[in-house]
Design an enzyme around this catalytic site. Sequence first.
Site, PDB file in Angstrom:
ATOM      1  N   LYS B  78       0.852  -1.197   0.000  1.00  0.00           N
ATOM      2  CA  LYS B  78       0.000   0.000   0.000  1.00  0.00           C
ATOM      3  C   LYS B  78       0.887   1.247   0.000  1.00  0.00           C
ATOM      4  O   LYS B  78       1.875   1.301   0.734  1.00  0.00           O
ATOM      5  CB  LYS B  78      -0.898  -0.019   1.243  1.00  0.00           C
ATOM      6  CG  LYS B  78      -1.955   1.082   1.278  1.00  0.00           C
ATOM      7  CD  LYS B  78      -2.829   0.990   2.537  1.00  0.00           C
ATOM      8  CE  LYS B  78      -3.962   2.007   2.525  1.00  0.00           C
ATOM      9  NZ  LYS B  78      -4.821   1.915   3.733  1.00  0.00           N
ATOM     10  N   SER B 161      -9.843   2.112   2.635  1.00  0.00           N
ATOM     11  CA  SER B 161      -8.900   2.816   1.783  1.00  0.00           C
ATOM     12  C   SER B 161      -7.881   1.915   1.107  1.00  0.00           C
ATOM     13  O   SER B 161      -7.235   2.332   0.155  1.00  0.00           O
ATOM     14  CB  SER B 161      -8.156   3.871   2.604  1.00  0.00           C
ATOM     15  OG  SER B 161      -7.341   3.236   3.581  1.00  0.00           O
ATOM     16  N   SER B 185     -10.345   0.015   6.979  1.00  0.00           N
ATOM     17  CA  SER B 185      -9.710   0.114   5.660  1.00  0.00           C
ATOM     18  C   SER B 185      -9.000  -1.145   5.166  1.00  0.00           C
ATOM     19  O   SER B 185      -8.552  -1.185   4.024  1.00  0.00           O
ATOM     20  CB  SER B 185      -8.719   1.276   5.641  1.00  0.00           C
ATOM     21  OG  SER B 185      -9.414   2.483   5.550  1.00  0.00           O
TER      22      SER B 185
END
Lengths: 483, 496, 95
Positions: B78, B161, B185
């Site tokens: 990420k 997210s 998330s």
Amino acid sequence: MSYVQGATGEWEVVIGLEVHAQVVSQAKLFSGAATVFGSEPNSQVSLVDAAFPGMLPVINRVCIEQAVRTGLGLKAQINLFSVFDRKNYFYADLPAGYQISQFTQPIVGHGEIILDLPDGSTRTVGITRLHLEQDAGKSLHDQHPSKTYVDLNRAGVALMEIVSEPDMRTAEEAAAYLRKLRAILRYLGSCDGNMEEGSMRADVNVSVRRPGGPLGTRTETKNVNSIRYVQQAIEFEVERQIEVLEGGGTIKQETRLWDTVKHVTRSMRSKEEAHDYRYFPDPDLLPLQLDQGWVDAIAATLPELPDDKKARFQEQYKLSLYDAGVLVADQASADYYEAVARGRDPKLAANWVIVELFGALNRLGKDIADSPVSADKLGGLIDLIVDNTISGRIAKDVFLAMLETGKSAADLVEERGLRQVTDTGAIDQAIDQVLAANPDKLAEYKAGKEKLFGFFIGQIMKMTQGKANPALVNELLTRKLQA
Amino acid sequence: MSELTQLTLAAALKGLDRGDFTAAELTESHIAAVAAARPLNAFITETFDRARQQATASDARRVQGTAGPLDGAPLAIKDLFCTEGVQTTAGSAILKGFVPTYESTVTARLFRDGAVMLGKANLDEFAMGSSNITSHYGPVISPWTGKAPADAVRKLVPGGSSGGSAAAVAARCALGATGTDTGGSIRQPAAFTGIVGLKPTYGRCSRWGIIAFASSLDQAGPMTRTVEDAAIMLRSMAGYDPKDSTSVDRPVPDYAAALTGDIRGLRVGIPAEYRVDGTDPEIAALWQQGIDWLRAAGAEPVDIHLPHTKYALPTYYIVAPAECSSNLSRYDGVRFGVRVPGDSLAEMYENTRAAGFGAEVRRRILIGTYVLSAGYYDAYYLKAQKVRTRIAEDFRRAFEQCDVILTPTAPSAAFAIGERMDDPVTMYLNDVFTVPASLAGLPGLSVPAGLSSKALPLGLQLIGRPFDEETLIRVGGVLETAAGFHTRPPFIAGEV
Amino acid sequence: MSLDKATVAKIAHLARIKVPEADQDHLAQELSAILAFVAQLDEVDTEGVAPMTSVVEHALRWRDDVIDDGGNVERVVSNAPEQVAGFYVVPKVVE
Ligand SMILES: [Mg+2]
Ligand SMILES: [Zn+2]
């Protein structure tokens, strides 16, 4: 109570000080970067200090210890539970956009400082609190016409903010407060107290009111970096505020700046807008919890502090309050004195340290730490006076030579043949010569002009190059003149 | 395309061990998959050269017999994890071109154990969002299309997210991915894309080097296709870090060993308050199905109460913006990132931050600034932190009656890009089931458990006691077996 | 709790985010909706409840006082939009 006389009556001055004292530590409060000053820009900056993405603070053990030591030295409440908060504002030298500080729950609570005033009296000033916080970086505004340069070497260095109660009434008291606080910090070794290098700075809060009346609006003059400037800033503010009030105006609560060139305070433009610091507990740090046993262990290592030492000097060495106060003003002086006084007449030692040594250091602009004459050597000089090897007068010359050469008193006395003459034969001989050389003076003396006794003494000492024992000269001359 | 990209992480590691294929081959297959999956926009930065170097080094280690537990496994990272020498953006324009000179602790641990980085996965800007539409680098498109044809205009969100991470794993671009979870998330995008997402206990994985959103909530975790894979990844990611004051010094267990399949006698709490109005009936049905599966495996469902559940979201939407408003003050155009000039320092700040932050980030900073400001702190922030204590107490009490809690992961299946965008509050409701555990710092695991009537994946969430990730993994393994979720998304890298 | 345009302008300045006047009304509405949503917390009785300071129940760890960082100017300024001789550079600040 000392009031200031204005055009319309008396005014009482109310002063409180917030002192930022740089903690003595190798590394910063929350990072492993060094704290020493004067290095290349941004060379003592960790990415934590520069607030890079993802960087996190980890607290320095020694900084906590120093805050606790200082709290104990100020006879203050040590809070076993305290919290680090973020104080949020934007400024070029505040990289994270917040300063890690302590707001509602500081590490040290209420304490006190006893001021030693010039007239020998004392006065107690309350300490509101002491908390730990990060220093900001440094902005240089004069390097470029339209730019400010930012150096973060200082950013993140540990500071103790020590806040006093508004207990002071004169600029002199404020100065005494700063001197005493600095002495305590230096005794504790928690701050070097070096105001010129910025390791101790004062925010000066001043207001005036009618005696006994409600508190007036205060102004805060930020970051004043010498005791003299603090006094001058207070005096300026008092005069300014009284003038404004007596002219029918009102005092604006504001942050001011001490102009070191013009010797005035002036409003700070950059701090004029209302601040809203949005304090909240720093979620990157847990609350700071201390163990009472750990605090007690620190308390056990505390040195004897100025007030206790002063009392002991008066008691143990029978020194006057004034002499004791002068000697304990800093640890090094007190240690020096005690080394000189060990096994010697304490009052004679105090005289030599205070009058001769301090006088000389003052002239030379030197610190006791780099005194050219060690305590040991000064002690040796005093020993020569006491055992009549030299007179007190010669001792002063020897001392000057010691300052210059660093040699011991004994060596200098030997080298320069300054040993006191105690041989009565030799002194008698000198007396005879002087009297023989001044028959007219002798006649005048005999006729009643007794003042001339001093003249003869002077001549005899001159003849013996000052080495004759003054008491003996006195005694033998008296005997001869009476004969 | 390549069979190698269809393997689970566990199977791939075994294959490497046996010498069935090399790390270089495995990595090449995944590089091809990442390239083929570009239409999903799952990556902000591809790091193929680095991946190839890492794979070559991994093969050398395997020859020498010094291979680590993840050696040769291609992963997506990420883009919230700072990676040394590789652009790290947090999905924001303000960090465009930012190249960290340091490696986050979690990624450093993964690389220590031999992992290969394929690239930096897309995300909601500064991890703020539940749909991955707030990224400055464009939205991530889910590999799932539902019943609409694969070429339909209607594109679905992967959740957020960690949407890029989820899409990459679901579309078989990576064997696993790192995610971060502040209010859901990791778990919510895992549920939306039919994969496993594990948010560990707060303090289990170091936050050092992860770009902060809300410091008291942020936690890194693995996103994988199986529970076993999540266990393997977590073992490498977790552990004490002296650089993070909130990291906890506890030994890291062999999480995969917890997959015993035996949950007999385990008490599974079913919180009444999670039956919220407006929950999709399909979600309610799946939840009941989950309860039945666990009961069938010998566990004992227990009714529990978490009375402050409905206050979790409002609490979260005070605490998280407050912390983010302060955490994001450092993006000021001075030391890193993008600067937009101004005549004064204040103007430079205002220009930089207006241009550098997207609408959602700006909105949250403003809300956070407001709730911390003079006169409002007590009513909002202090109040929320008190309610948070209440929420944590609810869980503590519940865990006196049960060993693990079962809930749905999200109140609905994935929605289309463009839907629910006009009202931030509606968007926030996505996290209604995940936020409570975040506020209490508890571990949560989302396991894919079924398909909706529109053929979209649905997940079930397990919440555990602090540092009891092992029970989550054990129960998660049983749920996984019972659900037998093997449906692949319509978009598989290289197959369309 | 609803928030007006002036408050939006004030907090936008506190947060150093330029918000054009044209956007202030719209933003005020959005932020007010969020504040209305979080206002539910007023229902919760928090009398005598301590605010959460951290979900982690362990003592704050301390680092030793050793210098193990810094000394690398390049690392500190290499990402800066403007730098001169190791300094960060910003528009002139008047004190
Ligand atoms: Mg102050
Ligand atoms: Zn301060």
